[in-house]
Write an enzyme that holds these catalytic residues in place. Structure first.
Site, PDB file in Angstrom:
ATOM      1  N   SER A  32       0.840  -1.191   0.000  1.00  0.00           N
ATOM      2  CA  SER A  32       0.000   0.000   0.000  1.00  0.00           C
ATOM      3  C   SER A  32       0.875   1.241   0.000  1.00  0.00           C
ATOM      4  CB  SER A  32      -0.900   0.020   1.242  1.00  0.00           C
ATOM      5  OG  SER A  32      -1.494   1.283   1.442  1.00  0.00           O
ATOM      6  N   TYR A  34      -0.733  -0.096  10.650  1.00  0.00           N
ATOM      7  CA  TYR A  34      -1.070  -0.490   9.280  1.00  0.00           C
ATOM      8  C   TYR A  34       0.089  -0.191   8.340  1.00  0.00           C
ATOM      9  CZ  TYR A  34      -3.302  -0.477   4.696  1.00  0.00           C
ATOM     10  OH  TYR A  34      -3.602  -0.727   3.379  1.00  0.00           O
TER      11      TYR A  34
END
Length: 323
Positions: free
Chosen positions: A159, A185
């Site tokens: 990501s 994350y």
């Protein structure tokens, strides 16, 4: 730094869809495993792979829900698996290996984002355990089937979240730092990128190449732990509260977001190339700042090796698994 980490200049754009990058590709006779293949980007990828003639296996926590989501797709199977449960991963892999099939494509799409703090049964921070450790264990368990394919690819969903600093190899579980859901994350997504680097170094001698992918900023079930106020602050919503679709600024729908995943899995121009981070259906440039590209630390072979060593320790796996 991997000398292959530079754009190829493909004809694709942020607006390109997964079906478009796969035109002319035939996956008949190939077997694909897609984690997270029952929703979002994984579902779109599974749909496209099925349409290209592949046999697609989707490991899922909720088998019944996955079967409903995948109903109507040809040559798709669903099996139970929970990424934070090593025994569940082993059971899925053992079942696959017992079938005698080779594995041509392993797409590691499942994941969680920005969750409240939780830990797996071994005390590992939940986002890192799910997004990285679970997929590491699964890849290790399926390694014989990947080798048997002769040529195979592993696509790891990273990501642009990796652009956020704070990857800390000495505190992966947030036992010393205050827990921050976005930092956790981001750390797991940096780990995904580094995993592809180290995995490719081991797989290339067996014809196995690995890639990490930024699919785009896409709102879906993955964002369920992010409040509407946070999403609005990120500029992710239209005035009416619906997701903003603006591919030129990285805000994509699922077909656009799955394009780079499918491109990494199928692109002929990637033959002989691996261990690279990709976005917008091309290899990304290395960028030390800004909103695009891959950060140098997420493509650093030395850091990738250090994470690999620590991951072996945390999972109890051995280097021999990848021989």
């Amino acid at each position: 730094m991997n000398p292959m980490q530079k754009p190829l200049g493909t004809p694709f754009t942020p607006f390109t869809t997964a079906e478009e990058v796969a035109r002319g590709i035939d996956l008949s006779g190939k077997t694909v495993v897609v984690t997270g293949g029952a929703s979002g980007l994984g579902l779109e990828s599974a749909r496209v792979f099925s349409g290209l003639g592949a046999r697609v296996i989707v490991p899922a926590r909720n088998v019944d829900a996955a079967r409903r989501a995948l109903a109507g797709l040809a040559r798709v199977e669903v099996a139970g698996m929970e990424l934070t449960d090593p025994a569940s991963i082993r059971a899925f892999a053992e079942g696959f290996l017992a079938s005698g099939r080779s594995l041509h494509l392993l797409v590691l799409s499942a994941g969680i984002m920005a969750t409240p703090l939780f830990r797996d049964a071994e005390g590992r921070e939940g986002q890192f355990a799910t997004n990285h450790l679970g997929h590491f264990r699964l890849t290790a368990a399926l390694w014989p089937a990947l080798k048997a394919a002769g040529t195979a690819r592993v696509v790891v969903l990273s990501s642009r979240g990796h652009l956020l600093p704070g990857f800390d190899l000495t505190d992966l579980d947030f036992t010393r730092r205050p827990y921050d859901k976005i930092a956790a994350y981001a750390q797991s997504k940096t780990a995904n990128a580094l995993f592809a680097v180290a995995l490719d170094a081991r797989g290339r001698q067996h014809g196995i190449r690995a890639y990490s992918v930024h699919p785009g900023s896409i709102l879906g079930n993955l964002a369920r732990h992010i409040s509407p106020e946070e999403l609005e602050a990120y500029g992710a919503l239209n005035p009416d509260g619906t997701p903003l679709i603006d591919p030129a600024n990285d805000k994509k729908n699922f077909p656009q977001g799955a394009a780079t995943m499918v491109w990494c899995a199928t692109a002929p121009e990637l033959e002989g190339i691996g261990g690279v981070y990709c976005e917008d259906s091309d290899i990304a440039p290395v960028e030390a700042e800004g909103r695009f590209g891959v950060r140098p630390y997420a493509a650093d072979p030395d850091l990738a090796e250090a994470l690999w060593t620590e991951t072996l320790r945390l999972t109890g796996e051995t280097s021999a698994r990848f021989m």
